[in-house]
Scaffold this motif. Structure first.
Motif, short mmCIF file in Angstrom:
data_model
loop_
_atom_site.label_atom_id
_atom_site.label_comp_id
_atom_site.label_asym_id
_atom_site.label_seq_id
_atom_site.Cartn_x
_atom_site.Cartn_y
_atom_site.Cartn_z
N LEU A 66 -160.65 21.31 20.19
CA LEU A 66 -160.86 21.21 18.75
C LEU A 66 -160.13 19.99 18.19
O LEU A 66 -158.99 19.72 18.55
CB LEU A 66 -160.34 22.50 18.09
N VAL A 67 -160.80 19.25 17.31
CA VAL A 67 -160.18 18.07 16.67
C VAL A 67 -159.33 18.58 15.50
O VAL A 67 -159.86 19.13 14.53
CB VAL A 67 -161.24 17.08 16.16
N THR A 68 -158.02 18.40 15.61
CA THR A 68 -157.12 18.98 14.60
C THR A 68 -156.92 18.08 13.38
O THR A 68 -156.76 18.57 12.26
CB THR A 68 -155.75 19.27 15.23
N HIS A 69 -156.93 16.77 13.61
CA HIS A 69 -156.71 15.87 12.48
C HIS A 69 -157.18 14.47 12.82
O HIS A 69 -157.39 14.13 13.99
CB HIS A 69 -155.23 15.82 12.09
N MET A 70 -157.36 13.66 11.76
CA MET A 70 -157.76 12.26 11.95
C MET A 70 -157.11 11.43 10.84
O MET A 70 -156.80 11.92 9.77
CB MET A 70 -159.28 12.12 11.91
N THR A 71 -156.91 10.15 11.14
CA THR A 71 -156.33 9.23 10.16
C THR A 71 -156.86 7.83 10.40
O THR A 71 -156.94 7.37 11.54
CB THR A 71 -154.79 9.24 10.22
N PHE A 72 -157.27 7.16 9.33
CA PHE A 72 -157.73 5.79 9.40
C PHE A 72 -156.54 4.86 9.15
O PHE A 72 -155.71 5.12 8.28
CB PHE A 72 -158.80 5.51 8.34
N SER A 73 -156.50 3.76 9.90
CA SER A 73 -155.48 2.75 9.65
C SER A 73 -155.83 1.99 8.39
O SER A 73 -157.00 1.79 8.06
CB SER A 73 -155.38 1.79 10.84
N GLU A 74 -154.80 1.52 7.69
CA GLU A 74 -155.02 0.78 6.45
C GLU A 74 -155.75 -0.53 6.70
O GLU A 74 -156.38 -1.08 5.77
CB GLU A 74 -153.67 0.52 5.76
N ASN A 75 -155.73 -1.05 7.94
CA ASN A 75 -156.46 -2.29 8.21
C ASN A 75 -157.97 -2.07 8.24
O ASN A 75 -158.76 -3.02 8.25
CB ASN A 75 -156.00 -2.94 9.52
N GLY A 76 -158.40 -0.79 8.25
CA GLY A 76 -159.82 -0.46 8.19
C GLY A 76 -160.54 -0.51 9.52
O GLY A 76 -161.74 -0.21 9.58
N PHE A 77 -159.84 -0.87 10.59
CA PHE A 77 -160.50 -1.04 11.89
C PHE A 77 -160.30 0.15 12.83
O PHE A 77 -161.14 0.42 13.67
CB PHE A 77 -159.98 -2.30 12.58
N TYR A 78 -159.15 0.85 12.70
CA TYR A 78 -158.80 1.86 13.68
C TYR A 78 -158.88 3.27 13.10
O TYR A 78 -158.60 3.49 11.91
CB TYR A 78 -157.39 1.65 14.22
N LEU A 79 -159.25 4.18 13.97
CA LEU A 79 -159.24 5.61 13.65
C LEU A 79 -158.48 6.33 14.75
O LEU A 79 -158.73 6.09 15.94
CB LEU A 79 -160.66 6.15 13.55
N ALA A 80 -157.53 7.19 14.35
CA ALA A 80 -156.79 8.00 15.34
C ALA A 80 -157.16 9.46 15.12
O ALA A 80 -157.22 9.93 13.98
CB ALA A 80 -155.28 7.80 15.16
N THR A 81 -157.42 10.17 16.22
CA THR A 81 -157.77 11.59 16.14
C THR A 81 -156.88 12.38 17.10
O THR A 81 -156.52 11.90 18.18
CB THR A 81 -159.24 11.83 16.50
N SER A 82 -156.52 13.59 16.68
CA SER A 82 -155.70 14.46 17.52
C SER A 82 -156.49 15.73 17.86
O SER A 82 -157.42 16.10 17.14
CB SER A 82 -154.41 14.83 16.80
N SER A 83 -156.08 16.38 18.94
CA SER A 83 -156.86 17.52 19.42
C SER A 83 -155.97 18.55 20.10
O SER A 83 -154.83 18.26 20.48
CB SER A 83 -157.95 17.03 20.39
N THR A 84 -156.52 19.72 20.24
CA THR A 84 -155.82 20.78 20.97
C THR A 84 -155.82 20.53 22.47
O THR A 84 -155.19 21.29 23.22
CB THR A 84 -156.49 22.15 20.69
N ASP A 85 -156.50 19.45 22.90
CA ASP A 85 -156.49 19.12 24.33
C ASP A 85 -155.23 18.34 24.72
O ASP A 85 -155.09 17.90 25.86
CB ASP A 85 -157.76 18.34 24.73
#
Length: 506
Positions: free
Chosen positions: A390-409
């Protein structure tokens, strides 16, 4: 009898008790005042030595000039001349007064004309203002009616109103231009500062009966203000500098999964497992009251994010829907059911996040997929697959290029939005492949230089090298959320152990 000084018959005769001489009272009093002695004998004399003589007043004798016809003619001529001079002077004075009166009357008449013209202009201006106000009210009503009609039509068509699209598009262009000129703050914390992070203070504001602080949000403008939500169904706003609770937001019947503070208004948001979202507004008393309760979802609300315009809110739920709300009215403008899409979501949305520009929306799912949506068209334009849980959370970088996602894995995946690829995966070293550690939250700082991860502990990474900078083992249970302070000077985390902890360089 004549006055010894003037030689004339006195009008008020007085006699000196010492010398017996007769004087005119006013004349002798002035002489005594100046000399203090008798003018005839030079003896000491005072006004007490004078005796008033009571006698019948005899008429003054005629002056010598009035004793003859030529003398009388001369007197009459002098009097006539005086009368003529006085008459001439009065005529001059009269002419001067006439001129001044004429000038004053002219000024008065001019002032009256100016006042009359000013009053007329004022009345015309009032009339124009009244007409303009009426026209503005009419235009406002027509615009409101048109917006309502458009909103209703958009809702019937399942689209976001054009007004909202135009506002978001304008904001997106503005933010994109600013991002090109964006510079890193000189006061940004260095990697060495992050390495020296240690627990600064801890709070336990939530109930111990149902422990667990599930989420937090640091105010974007007032950095000392933090909001948290817990298993106790309560949202709490507190001041970290003062170390005290500012407000308690009670109303949900189940756990509060997401909290958020509005950046420019005294407004707070809470999303709960009771399938509702509440909008809270600060009252004059300082407490927060419920302004809207949004009950458009049928299952737990797990995601909530604010658009860059700060006028619109998106919520995501386990019912496979994400909803787009107008904050001012509390109305749901559109609801997107991803369960009915071409690639349907089956296990609901678990998180949501707007791209910094506000025209892209990311959602995490219980299907291990990250969905990217074009807000304008409401289309699912991309899907990121790679997580095994399950994808628990996500956050976009302020530079607009990167996305980070976290998971129960037990992993955090970094995605490049330009290439739509996963370019790095961060794995907790103590994760057991058969029973991996759940990564519950991930957060970029505002500069985009650092990444914080919440799992069994808190880890901080450098975005430049993706190297690990610091691990914080201060919590005794799973860490549920983490948030950065301004310039990455401090870090905040919440946990199932009820504690809210603040870290900073020691």
């Amino acid at each position: 009898m004549l006055c010894c000084i003037t030689g004339t018959s006195p009008e008020e005769p007085v006699v000196s008790k010492k010398t017996g001489h007769l004087f005119e009272k006013r004349v002798i009093e002035k002489y005594i005042q100046q000399h203090g002695k008798c003018p005839v004998t030079d003896e000491e004399l005072s006004t007490e030595d004078l005796l008033v003589v009571h006698s019948s007043k005899a008429p003054k004798p005629r002056p010598a000039q009035a004793s003859s016809i030529p003398g009388l003619l001369s007197l009459f001529q002098n009097e006539w001349d005086s009368v003529m001079v006085e008459s001439f002077t009065m005529k001059q004075h009269l002419d001067t007064v006439r001129q001044e009166l004429s000038h004053a009357l002219y000024q008065h008449d001019a002032a009256c004309r100016v006042i009359a013209r000013t009053i007329k202009e004022r009345d015309n201006f009032k009339q124009q203002v009244a007409q303009f106000t009426a026209r503005a009210e009419q235009n406002k009503e027509e615009a409101a009616a048109e917006a309502d009609t458009e909103m209703q039509a958009a809702e019937e068509e399942g689209k976001i109103p054009k007004v909202a699209i135009a506002r978001m598009t304008e904001m997106s262009k503005s933010l994109t231009e600013k991002r090109k000129k964006r510079q890193i703050s000189d006061s940004l914390a260095t990697p060495e500062d992050i390495d020296r992070f240690d627990q600064l203070v801890t709070f336990t504001p939530h109930s111990s009966a149902d422990p667990g602080v599930l989420c937090l949000h640091v105010h974007p403008k007032e950095s000392s203000t933090i909001m948290t939500g817990g298993n106790d169904g309560v949202g709490i706003i507190f001041d970290k500098e003062a170390g005290q609770i500012s407000a308690k937001l009670s109303g949900h019947t189940k756990a509060v999964r997401r909290v958020m503070l509005h950046p420019t208004s005294d407004v707070a948001f809470t999303a709960s497992d009771d399938s509702s979202v509440r909008v809270w507004r600060k009252q004059e008393s300082g407490t927060y009251g419920t302004e809207f309760v949004m009950r458009d979802h049928s299952k737990a609300v797990r995601g909530m994010t604010l658009n860059a315009t700060t006028d619109y809110l998106v919520t995501a739920s386990l019912d496979n829907c994400w909803n787009f709300y107008d904050i001012e009215s509390g109305a749901c403008l559109v609801s997107v059911n991803a369960g009915e899409q071409e690639n349907p979501v089956k296990n609901g949305f678990t998180c949501s996040e707007f791209h910094p520009d506000g025209m892209i929306l990311g959602t995490g799912t219980g299907d291990s997929t990250v969905c990217i949506w074009d807000v304008k068209s409401l289309n699912n334009v991309a899907n990121f697959e790679g997580h095994d849980g399950l994808v628990t959370h996500m956050t976009f970088s302020e530079n607009g290029f990167y996305l980070a996602t976290s998971s129960t894995d037990g992993t955090v995946k970094l995605w490049d939005l330009r290439k739509l690829t996963n370019f790095r995966t961060l794995t907790f070293e103590d994760s057991n492949p058969s029973n991996p550690t759940h990564v519950n939250h991930v957060a970029f700082d505002h500069s985009g230089n650092y990444l914080a991860v919440a799992a069994d502990n808190v880890k901080c990474y450098s975005v430049k090298t993706w190297g690990e900078l610091k691990v914080l083992y201060n919590h005794t249970a799973a860490v549920m959320d983490v948030g950065w302070g301004p310039d990455a000077k401090w870090l905040c985390s919440t946990s199932m152990d009820r504690h809210i902890k603040i870290y900073a360089a020691n």
